[in-house]
Design a protein around this motif. Sequence first.
Motif, PDB file in Angstrom:
ATOM      1  N   ASN A 537       0.819  -1.210   0.000  1.00 28.48           N
ATOM      2  CA  ASN A 537       0.000   0.000   0.000  1.00 28.48           C
ATOM      3  C   ASN A 537       0.859   1.270   0.000  1.00 28.48           C
ATOM      4  N   GLN A 566      -4.795   2.615  -0.767  1.00 31.23           N
ATOM      5  CA  GLN A 566      -5.913   2.413   0.156  1.00 31.23           C
ATOM      6  C   GLN A 566      -6.204   0.925   0.362  1.00 31.23           C
ATOM      7  N   ALA A 567      -5.366   0.069  -0.202  1.00 31.06           N
ATOM      8  CA  ALA A 567      -5.606  -1.371  -0.106  1.00 31.06           C
ATOM      9  C   ALA A 567      -5.564  -1.849   1.337  1.00 31.06           C
ATOM     10  N   GLU A 568      -6.414  -2.832   1.633  1.00 26.06           N
ATOM     11  CA  GLU A 568      -6.449  -3.429   2.968  1.00 26.06           C
ATOM     12  C   GLU A 568      -5.960  -4.872   2.895  1.00 26.06           C
ATOM     13  N   LEU A 569      -5.111  -5.223   3.820  1.00 27.54           N
ATOM     14  CA  LEU A 569      -4.517  -6.550   3.866  1.00 27.54           C
ATOM     15  C   LEU A 569      -4.819  -7.176   5.218  1.00 27.54           C
ATOM     16  N   ILE A 570      -5.277  -8.423   5.189  1.00 29.63           N
ATOM     17  CA  ILE A 570      -5.600  -9.139   6.425  1.00 29.63           C
ATOM     18  C   ILE A 570      -4.685 -10.357   6.533  1.00 29.63           C
ATOM     19  N   TYR A 587      -6.063  -9.933   0.488  1.00 22.37           N
ATOM     20  CA  TYR A 587      -6.272  -8.569  -0.015  1.00 22.37           C
ATOM     21  C   TYR A 587      -7.758  -8.395  -0.305  1.00 22.37           C
ATOM     22  N   LEU A 590     -10.752  -2.821  -3.254  1.00 17.37           N
ATOM     23  CA  LEU A 590     -10.674  -1.435  -2.797  1.00 17.37           C
ATOM     24  C   LEU A 590     -12.062  -0.900  -2.444  1.00 17.37           C
ATOM     25  N   ARG A 594     -18.616  -3.180   3.774  1.00 20.88           N
ATOM     26  CA  ARG A 594     -18.512  -4.049   4.962  1.00 20.88           C
ATOM     27  C   ARG A 594     -19.767  -4.887   5.195  1.00 20.88           C
TER      28      ARG A 594
END
Length: 843
Positions: A537, A566-570, A587, A590, A594
């Motif tokens: 990111n 703005q990428a979200e990584l879990i 991943y 974008l 939710r």
Amino acid sequence: MMDIKASHIDYITFKSFLRRSFYVVVWIFLLIIMPQNLSAQRYEHLEKLVKDTEEMKFPEASDNGKWLAWYIFTSDGTKKMMLQSTVDKDNRQKRKDIDFIMFVGNHLVIQAKDTLEYLNPETGKSLFFYHVKKCIYNKQQNTLMVLYTEKEGNRLEVYDDDTNLRQTISGIQHIYSEGEETIAKKKTGDLNEALILNKGIFEGIFSTRDELSNVLPSGMKQKGFLIQTGKKGKTKLCNISQDKKQYIFDGSGYADYDQMTLNPSRSDNSIVLKLGKKIPPSKGMVDIWYGTDFDLKKHAKAITEFIRVDWEPVSGKQVLMTRPGYFGETAIGNSRYLMYETDKQQVDKMDKAGGNSFDRLYLWNAVTGTYTLITDLRKQMVISPSGKYLLIQRENNWQLYNTLTLVMEDVKVSAAMIPYFTSEKEVLWVGGNRILEYNLATQRMKEMFTANDDSEIEMVDFTRTSTELGYGRDFRTADIKKSLLVKITNPKNSHTSYASLKNRKLHIIQKPTLDEITEFKKMNQGENYYWIEENYNKRPRLVVKKGKEDAKVMYVSDQNNQKFEQAELIKISYKGSDGETISGTLYMPLGYDRSKKYPVVLHVYEKQDYMTKRFLRPSFSNPTGLNIPLLMEEGFAVMLADISQSDKGAGISALESINNALDELQKIRNVDMTKIGLMGQSFGGYETNFIAGHSNRFAAYVSGSAVSDVVRTYYAYNYHFNAPDYYRYEGRQYWFKATVAENPEKYIKNNPIMSVQNVSAPMLLWTGTDDGNVSPEGTKSMFIALRKYRKPVIALFYDKEGHSLSKAEAQKDLTLKILDWFNYHLKNKKNIPWIQKYTKGAQ
């Protein structure tokens, strides 16, 4: 009379035929144009995304450290040049469509086709050269050389770095650098000349009317050059000393050896010649393969047979290093050589390539003709500069072998530490969280630095001289008088930092970070450094740090792809098949909602954490068709799932690891567990094939360049390695640790083709028709088996492509077809004709 009824029927039949023919033509036309038009229409947003992408590579610094230049690679395959002041952040220049850049002192050379620009960054003024073939700079002699095209008479101009002309020479056929030397070949009529650069001026050292094949620095302390000439298929070798005396090599015993390279001799007075001759494969009516053949490659293609000769030019003495029953000959000086004994238990030369083996190392004394067994070498070995000492890595520690006294002794240093000779008797040990100094003569160990945590220290600045003994068995030295660069990582938190080792103290340059750090380099002036940093990111940025000043960002790449920051990584943790705690990375699309659930594309191979620190760069240039940001853009979550191996076998290990990953994945509320796709290539393709026959948790599969039948390919011939394939299954990735004969049950249980009838989701298979590593026949077998049991399957065979795809058009096609496949099966987008046509009627 005319039969009106029959005529009417014929007319109707003819009309029906025309109608059917029209539809057939239209259908064929649609089949031809649809995939292209479909891709263009459906993926226009991706086309724009990719078009705006750039990649920053290969930064270099001017001598004074005031300027940085680098390449920008664009999606259309062109290159740009960026030039940045390290003093003034706003002072930046660029050039489009360039081929090559190079600093010459504090000036910059920029070549675009046959035009050369010599730019002074300080003034912005340029000098242009036209019809240029090549440009070389010899830094040690402060000399710039410009070679012009044949149109300009193959003229060579020699300048200093202020472009003052020193010399002009015509008829230059070739110019190149070898180490610190610059060598040119000149042709005038039928006269060939060898020229060398000496104090900024070219001078002739040799001339002949024969073909001038090769000119190389001799590597001896006295310097000089080795010259290879040829006439009517016969090769001659001549050593030219620094005072231009000629010494002819007596090659009467090696008449067929017409190839020549040099190996390090480790002697002041000799040269190690590596001589080769090409042996073509048999092309008669019948090619006879014998069970005693040790190298099957000779049946597939021409092979080059090498011998090594240690030659003293002045005395004329020769030592044939190549000995029957031995290989890997490496000179360590004073008529002593290291070599491996050929294992008489081996059937094929690749039998030991699986990784669970050793090499029996011998010391051969050419004076006495004696062979001394040193050890069974399994891991690394580092040789001292003169060859007197060998440091040999064991399972838990290191051992020291003296090649003069033939004595082996233990060194009380962990096997995790790596040695670098700082002199013939002093060693710098780097590894774990420590840096140590060790004197071989006094056997005294001194601690130089110890970190307070679980950090692992790695040397970056050192000189490695490779040997014929193979990778990791070489000469390794470090100059302790200079500032040495080290890398420090913490495996527990994935932090990385860099430091300099100066005056036996460690000085932190770049503080610990989670970012991926590449191209970390020192400038020529003082303690000044630059590097590229990025993360999934975080767009790649070029950073400069001068002395004690704070690091400064000079340039941020990918201006048009800011949204991926703005990428979200879990992160997900789970148990592998062997009980090891391993991880997966998810991943999310974008700006995902939710309140919704999203389909997931899961990619499998081995450990993939290294990929998670790379910026999410959209691209069609994907050798295996995987591009995470394009999948995210299409509304997929993407998971990189690690696997670990157990003794149950590669397939079962992957299945159990991935099942545990899925168990953790289902705990994430925004994941649709009914819409999970699995993809992999090569070993990942094998894992995908196996999982597909043993799982009902996936809605679609993509398998590329994959093994489908481990029993069939165990005894197959591998055209990439030109050897039998069984070594890969006994060791390497598959790690069955037994032959098929020893444990057939293990092979059968881990064989994808045995359970293909149980596949419960559609499969897309792909391969290159010229894949020599994993035969396309494996993909064909998987396709035929799936087709046999009426499973939905499509196979893509890319013409003249290898194990992974290399041509841009093929890479793009595969990338888009994989997007189509997952859109069709995971998102129910059914208007994709190339998929609809071939899945029709399947179960």
